[in-house]
Design a protein around this motif. Sequence first.
Motif, PDB file in Angstrom:
ATOM      1  N   THR A  39       0.826  -1.207   0.000  1.00  0.00           N
ATOM      2  CA  THR A  39       0.000   0.000   0.000  1.00  0.00           C
ATOM      3  C   THR A  39       0.861   1.258   0.000  1.00  0.00           C
ATOM      4  O   THR A  39       0.603   2.205  -0.741  1.00  0.00           O
ATOM      5  CB  THR A  39      -0.928  -0.012   1.235  1.00  0.00           C
ATOM      6  OG1 THR A  39      -1.746  -1.181   1.198  1.00  0.00           O
ATOM      7  CG2 THR A  39      -1.816   1.223   1.244  1.00  0.00           C
ATOM      8  N   LYS A  40       1.922   1.257   0.831  1.00  0.00           N
ATOM      9  CA  LYS A  40       2.818   2.417   0.860  1.00  0.00           C
ATOM     10  C   LYS A  40       3.513   2.606  -0.482  1.00  0.00           C
ATOM     11  O   LYS A  40       3.682   3.732  -0.952  1.00  0.00           O
ATOM     12  CB  LYS A  40       3.851   2.227   1.972  1.00  0.00           C
ATOM     13  CG  LYS A  40       3.259   2.361   3.378  1.00  0.00           C
ATOM     14  CD  LYS A  40       4.332   2.176   4.447  1.00  0.00           C
ATOM     15  CE  LYS A  40       3.726   2.288   5.850  1.00  0.00           C
ATOM     16  NZ  LYS A  40       4.755   2.076   6.906  1.00  0.00           N
ATOM     17  N   ALA A  41       3.927   1.497  -1.089  1.00  0.00           N
ATOM     18  CA  ALA A  41       4.596   1.593  -2.394  1.00  0.00           C
ATOM     19  C   ALA A  41       3.660   2.183  -3.448  1.00  0.00           C
ATOM     20  O   ALA A  41       4.049   3.009  -4.278  1.00  0.00           O
ATOM     21  CB  ALA A  41       5.085   0.216  -2.841  1.00  0.00           C
ATOM     22  N   LEU A  42       2.391   1.769  -3.407  1.00  0.00           N
ATOM     23  CA  LEU A  42       1.409   2.302  -4.354  1.00  0.00           C
ATOM     24  C   LEU A  42       1.178   3.797  -4.141  1.00  0.00           C
ATOM     25  O   LEU A  42       1.047   4.570  -5.091  1.00  0.00           O
ATOM     26  CB  LEU A  42       0.089   1.543  -4.208  1.00  0.00           C
ATOM     27  CG  LEU A  42       0.057   0.124  -4.786  1.00  0.00           C
ATOM     28  CD1 LEU A  42      -1.213  -0.594  -4.349  1.00  0.00           C
ATOM     29  CD2 LEU A  42       0.141   0.160  -6.296  1.00  0.00           C
ATOM     30  N   GLU A  43       1.131   4.214  -2.860  1.00  0.00           N
ATOM     31  CA  GLU A  43       0.933   5.641  -2.571  1.00  0.00           C
ATOM     32  C   GLU A  43       2.114   6.464  -3.075  1.00  0.00           C
ATOM     33  O   GLU A  43       1.945   7.567  -3.616  1.00  0.00           O
ATOM     34  CB  GLU A  43       0.743   5.818  -1.062  1.00  0.00           C
ATOM     35  CG  GLU A  43      -0.594   5.282  -0.550  1.00  0.00           C
ATOM     36  CD  GLU A  43      -0.711   5.342   0.966  1.00  0.00           C
ATOM     37  OE1 GLU A  43       0.319   5.663   1.615  1.00  0.00           O
ATOM     38  OE2 GLU A  43      -1.814   5.080   1.477  1.00  0.00           O
ATOM     39  N   ASN A  44       3.351   5.951  -2.885  1.00  0.00           N
ATOM     40  CA  ASN A  44       4.537   6.659  -3.389  1.00  0.00           C
ATOM     41  C   ASN A  44       4.512   6.757  -4.909  1.00  0.00           C
ATOM     42  O   ASN A  44       4.874   7.786  -5.491  1.00  0.00           O
ATOM     43  CB  ASN A  44       5.804   5.936  -2.933  1.00  0.00           C
ATOM     44  CG  ASN A  44       6.027   6.052  -1.436  1.00  0.00           C
ATOM     45  OD1 ASN A  44       5.548   7.008  -0.815  1.00  0.00           O
ATOM     46  ND2 ASN A  44       6.732   5.109  -0.847  1.00  0.00           N
ATOM     47  N   GLU A  45       4.068   5.670  -5.545  1.00  0.00           N
ATOM     48  CA  GLU A  45       4.006   5.678  -7.013  1.00  0.00           C
ATOM     49  C   GLU A  45       2.990   6.718  -7.504  1.00  0.00           C
ATOM     50  O   GLU A  45       3.242   7.452  -8.452  1.00  0.00           O
ATOM     51  CB  GLU A  45       3.610   4.296  -7.517  1.00  0.00           C
ATOM     52  CG  GLU A  45       3.557   4.194  -9.041  1.00  0.00           C
ATOM     53  CD  GLU A  45       3.146   2.816  -9.504  1.00  0.00           C
ATOM     54  OE1 GLU A  45       2.807   2.678 -10.695  1.00  0.00           O
ATOM     55  OE2 GLU A  45       3.153   1.888  -8.681  1.00  0.00           O
ATOM     56  N   LYS A  46       1.850   6.789  -6.825  1.00  0.00           N
ATOM     57  CA  LYS A  46       0.823   7.762  -7.223  1.00  0.00           C
ATOM     58  C   LYS A  46       1.345   9.185  -7.040  1.00  0.00           C
ATOM     59  O   LYS A  46       1.113  10.063  -7.885  1.00  0.00           O
ATOM     60  CB  LYS A  46      -0.439   7.550  -6.389  1.00  0.00           C
ATOM     61  CG  LYS A  46      -1.568   8.502  -6.799  1.00  0.00           C
ATOM     62  CD  LYS A  46      -2.801   8.306  -5.964  1.00  0.00           C
ATOM     63  CE  LYS A  46      -3.892   9.289  -6.420  1.00  0.00           C
ATOM     64  NZ  LYS A  46      -5.098   9.183  -5.585  1.00  0.00           N
ATOM     65  N   LEU A  47       2.068   9.448  -5.930  1.00  0.00           N
ATOM     66  CA  LEU A  47       2.605  10.784  -5.678  1.00  0.00           C
ATOM     67  C   LEU A  47       3.583  11.195  -6.776  1.00  0.00           C
ATOM     68  O   LEU A  47       3.549  12.313  -7.278  1.00  0.00           O
ATOM     69  CB  LEU A  47       3.297  10.801  -4.313  1.00  0.00           C
ATOM     70  CG  LEU A  47       3.930  12.149  -3.887  1.00  0.00           C
ATOM     71  CD1 LEU A  47       2.856  13.229  -3.822  1.00  0.00           C
ATOM     72  CD2 LEU A  47       4.627  12.008  -2.539  1.00  0.00           C
ATOM     73  N   LYS A  48       4.447  10.243  -7.185  1.00  0.00           N
ATOM     74  CA  LYS A  48       5.405  10.544  -8.259  1.00  0.00           C
ATOM     75  C   LYS A  48       4.684  10.864  -9.569  1.00  0.00           C
ATOM     76  O   LYS A  48       5.054  11.786 -10.289  1.00  0.00           O
ATOM     77  CB  LYS A  48       6.341   9.346  -8.463  1.00  0.00           C
ATOM     78  CG  LYS A  48       7.330   9.149  -7.328  1.00  0.00           C
ATOM     79  CD  LYS A  48       8.224   7.939  -7.602  1.00  0.00           C
ATOM     80  CE  LYS A  48       9.199   7.710  -6.448  1.00  0.00           C
ATOM     81  NZ  LYS A  48      10.051   6.506  -6.697  1.00  0.00           N
ATOM     82  N   GLU A  49       3.645  10.085  -9.872  1.00  0.00           N
ATOM     83  CA  GLU A  49       2.917  10.318 -11.116  1.00  0.00           C
ATOM     84  C   GLU A  49       2.175  11.651 -11.082  1.00  0.00           C
ATOM     85  O   GLU A  49       2.112  12.371 -12.089  1.00  0.00           O
ATOM     86  CB  GLU A  49       1.939   9.167 -11.360  1.00  0.00           C
ATOM     87  CG  GLU A  49       2.651   7.868 -11.710  1.00  0.00           C
ATOM     88  CD  GLU A  49       1.700   6.702 -11.841  1.00  0.00           C
ATOM     89  OE1 GLU A  49       0.522   6.865 -11.466  1.00  0.00           O
ATOM     90  OE2 GLU A  49       2.150   5.631 -12.312  1.00  0.00           O
ATOM     91  N   GLN A  50       1.621  12.013  -9.914  1.00  0.00           N
ATOM     92  CA  GLN A  50       0.942  13.305  -9.802  1.00  0.00           C
ATOM     93  C   GLN A  50       1.936  14.453  -9.989  1.00  0.00           C
ATOM     94  O   GLN A  50       1.634  15.451 -10.646  1.00  0.00           O
ATOM     95  CB  GLN A  50       0.263  13.412  -8.431  1.00  0.00           C
ATOM     96  CG  GLN A  50      -0.990  12.543  -8.306  1.00  0.00           C
ATOM     97  CD  GLN A  50      -1.582  12.592  -6.926  1.00  0.00           C
ATOM     98  OE1 GLN A  50      -0.905  12.951  -5.959  1.00  0.00           O
ATOM     99  NE2 GLN A  50      -2.855  12.231  -6.816  1.00  0.00           N
ATOM    100  N   GLN A  51       3.151  14.307  -9.426  1.00  0.00           N
ATOM    101  CA  GLN A  51       4.183  15.331  -9.611  1.00  0.00           C
ATOM    102  C   GLN A  51       4.565  15.456 -11.083  1.00  0.00           C
ATOM    103  O   GLN A  51       4.798  16.556 -11.594  1.00  0.00           O
ATOM    104  CB  GLN A  51       5.411  14.965  -8.774  1.00  0.00           C
ATOM    105  CG  GLN A  51       5.186  15.104  -7.267  1.00  0.00           C
ATOM    106  CD  GLN A  51       6.360  14.594  -6.461  1.00  0.00           C
ATOM    107  OE1 GLN A  51       7.243  13.901  -6.985  1.00  0.00           O
ATOM    108  NE2 GLN A  51       6.391  14.938  -5.179  1.00  0.00           N
ATOM    109  N   TYR A  52       4.603  14.298 -11.769  1.00  0.00           N
ATOM    110  CA  TYR A  52       4.932  14.326 -13.195  1.00  0.00           C
ATOM    111  C   TYR A  52       3.883  15.105 -13.987  1.00  0.00           C
ATOM    112  O   TYR A  52       4.199  15.937 -14.826  1.00  0.00           O
ATOM    113  CB  TYR A  52       5.027  12.887 -13.711  1.00  0.00           C
ATOM    114  CG  TYR A  52       5.045  12.764 -15.221  1.00  0.00           C
ATOM    115  CD1 TYR A  52       6.200  13.066 -15.948  1.00  0.00           C
ATOM    116  CD2 TYR A  52       3.901  12.358 -15.918  1.00  0.00           C
ATOM    117  CE1 TYR A  52       6.211  12.957 -17.320  1.00  0.00           C
ATOM    118  CE2 TYR A  52       3.916  12.267 -17.287  1.00  0.00           C
ATOM    119  CZ  TYR A  52       5.073  12.560 -17.987  1.00  0.00           C
ATOM    120  OH  TYR A  52       5.068  12.460 -19.348  1.00  0.00           O
TER     121      TYR A  52
END
Length: 543
Positions: free
Chosen positions: A385-398
Amino acid sequence: MLFLPIFLNTGVGLTAAHSQVLISPSYFNQDSLPMDTVLLSAKRELIIAEKKGIDIDLATAHLNLGKVFLSNGNTDLASDHLYQALENYERLSDDYGIASAKLLLGNVYLFHAQYKEALDYFFEAEIYFKSSLRQKDLAVVFHSIGNAYEKIGDFEKARTYQSNALSIYEAVVDQKGQAMAYNALGSIFEDEERFQEAYDYFLKAAALDSAAGSYHDLINTLNNLGDVHRKQGRFREGVYFTSKALSLADSLNLTKEILSAYRDLSKLYATHGKLPAALSYQDSAYHYAKYFYNERIASQIANYRTLYDVQKSEMKIAQMESKRINDRLFRNGLIALSIIIISGLALIILQERAKRIQQNKSYLSQVALQNERIKNNQLKQETLTKALENEKLKEQQYYVEMENQQKELTGKVLHIIKKNRVLKELNEQIGLLEKGSGPAKKLIKKMKKTISTHVKFEHDWDDLEVRFGNVHKDFINRLKQSESELTRGDLRLAVLMRMELGSEDIAMLLGISRESLRIARHRLKKKLQLNEAMELKTFIEAF
């Protein structure tokens, strides 16, 4: 985009009458029987084999249980049972059983990206199946070896083995096997960026999947077709195939396939600068990703729970059987009225009590082990779950960065247009004064020359090209590759049209008249070899 072959037949179990193991290239069919039913049946088969003490039955039961766990993604338990099966078959010198166990163990290692170990097991299985002329089993081995070589990056060997597998499937008229081989070959060509060949093979696989009603496989094939179009910059075709895959996956409620389709759609829209739609699809993918990983963990917990329930049931049966025996001995003791029998009965009761105490200790130990496994799975879920949240944050920043770059590009173009309009108006006003004579006329000509120099697009193009490339990546390079005779002016016209500017603004930036712009557009359309029905504007915006 490779399929992992799971060699499991849920409809027919292996019996002692068959000393060999049946290997089938079919995937595990989730629609045939529920996973807990299959697991329960396989576990009971193992318990019966352990009671009988027949080695071949025990080896077969371990192999079947290993297949079940491998098909469900639980490779830890799968490897435990497969190694026990291999040990039993080696003790029996059962070559076919040994080859079958090694083939399955190779797929366990392939799942964990341990390619050298996987290939070692596959090659050992290949030697036996070649010598025994078991064609279907040999095709499965070829397919598995091809998958391993593709993962390693040796595409030539991967193609050779998948082609050999395809030849066997065609010879024995196995359409499901043919579709599996077509998909594997398409994946290899896609990795090599030979997209037309990849598209052809995926299309053949889709036709076979559709004809056979293999909708799970068809969804993956449609996603592959959409991915091939996306990598070639074909936005509309990519959206068409991926949307078809999403619709079919949604109708069958397949979480993993829905997740894959949403991710591909997000990539498609992001590649073509359609950021709001891309972000929307990414949010949907994030939602299904959490659901999918929760589902996987729940499935593994259910595996452990089923094993625990079976063991508990067997313990109860044993206790009931023991009680029945004790009751019979007790009745015999009363009839005989013998002190020796009574003493013997007392001894038996004491032994039974000690046995039950030992069974209770074993039961409590199993419960503790089960709780520890559940706790570990919960920790794994939190990590995912934490890994998915980090991935979403990176994509939103992109996406935020891409939106800012789009705003900078738009601002730069508007600034140039505004500057050129002001300079054009000044130039027209000075032209009215130019009709005079003397020193003023010379000064006016000099001013007009200076203004014309600043109106030209050349000074601002380099900066604009960099900003455009940040938003629409590789657009200019792909356009050059599609037609090598395009001039610098043609490319600039295409860039401004891709930014969806009006004709007046494009003419202003290029420093030409509306009529000259019309001619330039006609010339560009001809160079791009577009037919009369295809509009240049539509082609450029979708490119």
